[in-house]
Design a protein around this motif. Structure first.
Motif, mmCIF file in Angstrom:
data_model
loop_
_atom_site.group_PDB
_atom_site.id
_atom_site.type_symbol
_atom_site.label_atom_id
_atom_site.label_comp_id
_atom_site.label_asym_id
_atom_site.label_seq_id
_atom_site.Cartn_x
_atom_site.Cartn_y
_atom_site.Cartn_z
ATOM 1 N N UNK A 22 36.842 11.110 -6.294
ATOM 2 C CA UNK A 22 36.015 11.523 -7.439
ATOM 3 C C UNK A 22 35.041 10.419 -7.839
ATOM 4 N N UNK A 23 35.514 9.182 -7.845
ATOM 5 C CA UNK A 23 34.631 8.068 -8.206
ATOM 6 C C UNK A 23 33.511 7.902 -7.183
ATOM 7 N N UNK A 24 33.821 8.163 -5.923
ATOM 8 C CA UNK A 24 32.811 8.029 -4.876
ATOM 9 C C UNK A 24 31.735 9.096 -4.990
ATOM 10 N N UNK A 25 32.089 10.268 -5.502
ATOM 11 C CA UNK A 25 31.186 11.421 -5.436
ATOM 12 C C UNK A 25 30.550 11.810 -6.767
ATOM 13 N N UNK A 26 31.132 11.413 -7.882
ATOM 14 C CA UNK A 26 30.731 11.992 -9.159
ATOM 15 C C UNK A 26 30.376 10.950 -10.208
ATOM 16 N N UNK A 27 29.124 10.973 -10.647
ATOM 17 C CA UNK A 27 28.721 10.110 -11.743
ATOM 18 C C UNK A 27 29.441 10.465 -13.031
ATOM 19 N N UNK A 28 29.692 11.746 -13.227
ATOM 20 C CA UNK A 28 30.427 12.175 -14.429
ATOM 21 C C UNK A 28 31.827 11.573 -14.444
ATOM 22 N N UNK A 29 32.487 11.586 -13.272
ATOM 23 C CA UNK A 29 33.835 11.024 -13.203
ATOM 24 C C UNK A 29 33.801 9.518 -13.434
ATOM 25 N N UNK A 30 32.788 8.843 -12.894
ATOM 26 C CA UNK A 30 32.686 7.393 -13.124
ATOM 27 C C UNK A 30 32.534 7.099 -14.610
ATOM 28 N N UNK A 31 31.715 7.883 -15.288
ATOM 29 C CA UNK A 31 31.554 7.680 -16.733
ATOM 30 C C UNK A 31 32.851 8.005 -17.492
ATOM 31 N N UNK A 32 33.527 9.064 -17.071
ATOM 32 C CA UNK A 32 34.776 9.450 -17.726
ATOM 33 C C UNK A 32 35.834 8.363 -17.585
ATOM 34 N N UNK A 33 35.973 7.827 -16.383
ATOM 35 C CA UNK A 33 36.997 6.818 -16.117
ATOM 36 C C UNK A 33 36.558 5.407 -16.519
ATOM 37 N N UNK A 34 35.258 5.214 -16.685
ATOM 38 C CA UNK A 34 34.747 3.877 -16.963
ATOM 39 C C UNK A 34 34.890 2.941 -15.792
ATOM 40 N N UNK A 55 26.177 3.274 -9.484
ATOM 41 C CA UNK A 55 26.781 4.121 -8.461
ATOM 42 C C UNK A 55 27.086 3.275 -7.221
ATOM 43 N N UNK A 56 28.075 3.679 -6.424
ATOM 44 C CA UNK A 56 28.417 2.870 -5.242
ATOM 45 C C UNK A 56 27.242 2.634 -4.301
ATOM 46 N N UNK A 57 26.388 3.625 -4.106
ATOM 47 C CA UNK A 57 25.269 3.457 -3.178
ATOM 48 C C UNK A 57 24.236 2.474 -3.714
ATOM 49 N N UNK A 58 23.960 2.520 -5.012
ATOM 50 C CA UNK A 58 23.016 1.561 -5.595
ATOM 51 C C UNK A 58 23.611 0.160 -5.581
#
Length: 256
Positions: free
Chosen positions: A17-29, A150-153
């Motif tokens: 989820x962290x790899x694919x979703x900006x929303x999930x990254x924001x949710x999890x911090x 994001x991981x790619x950036x």
């Protein structure tokens, strides 16, 4: 060390989820670093990562073995590491870090780079890396830019994030209005050659989206409209290349 081999594992699902979703990254911090270089750069600038994740066979690499010495990384099967899909050829090591681990500061009297709707993650990472290399310490991104953390950036930035103050979702028109130096935009209409333009003091460079360029409102608000002379057979440069030319010309003048 724990070896995860099932895609049904809860921690692997989190990584996915962290790899694919900006929303999930924001949710999890949280976000992900890919590669030993980024992990070392983060730890040199900020401190220990929250958790290391290593592909099962990557421990055979002397570099990764040295990185994990004295730690207890989580092991993923090689197949699961590839399934995360961060890059075509996985480096073999990931790290979890806080999303935007340091609170950025804004200095309206210091050099800055402003990104106006730059959507490609590789370009955003390259622009951050170029800014850091040229000695610029702050970058402001408008809404619509690729997510800076994001991981790619992060991978394209190659550690630049950890030495920059990065402000996302910035109101660039307000930034320009309040900026206490001069503002330069790259455009063609009514522009002066980069090598003939004259500026003084702090400078904020505005670079625009791929294909669209800088918005008309920001162009109108700028002190300088700059174009890069291109006597060759092409009419334009990638935004990352254009930024490198401009930022290092400004640096050349300052050092000279």
């Amino acid at each position: 060390m724990t070896l995860i081999q099932s895609r049904d594992n809860a921690f692997f699902k989190l990584l996915k989820k962290l790899a694919e979703s900006g929303r999930e990254r924001r949710k999890q911090g949280l976000t992900l670093l890919d590669g030993a270089h980024l992990v070392r750069a983060y730890e040199a600038a900020i401190g220990p990562v929250e958790r290391l994740v290593v592909a099962e066979t990557a421990l055979k690499s002397p570099e990764i073995a040295a990185l994990t010495a004295g730690r207890a990384p989580t092991l993923l099967s090689d197949a699961l590491m590839r399934e995360l899909g961060l890059v075509d050829t996985p480096s073999g090591v990931l790290a979890l870090i806080p999303l935007s681990p340091t609170a950025p500061t804004v200095d309206l009297a210091a050099d800055a780079v402003l990104l106006d709707g730059v959507q490609d993650p590789g370009n955003v990472g390259t622009l951050l890396r170029t800014a850091a290399a040229a000695g610029v310490r702050q970058v402001w991104l408008s809404p619509g830019c690729a997510a800076a953390w994001s991981p790619k950036v992060l991978r394209a930035g190659q550690g630049a994030h950890f030495v920059l103050d990065i402000v996302e979702d910035a109101d660039l028109m307000r930034c320009v209005a309040e900026y206490r130096g001069q503002v330069a935009v790259t455009c063609l209409d009514g522009a002066t050659s980069l090598y003939e333009a004259v500026w003084q003091g702090p400078l904020a460079w505005v670079f625009g989206a791929e294909g669209l360029g800088v918005s008309p409102a920001l162009i109108a608000a700028a002190d300088h409209r700059i174009k890069i002379p291109m006597p060759g057979a092409v009419e334009s440069l990638n935004v990352g290349a254009a930024a490198a030319v401009c930022l290092f010309e400004a640096l050349r003048r300052r050092l000279g």
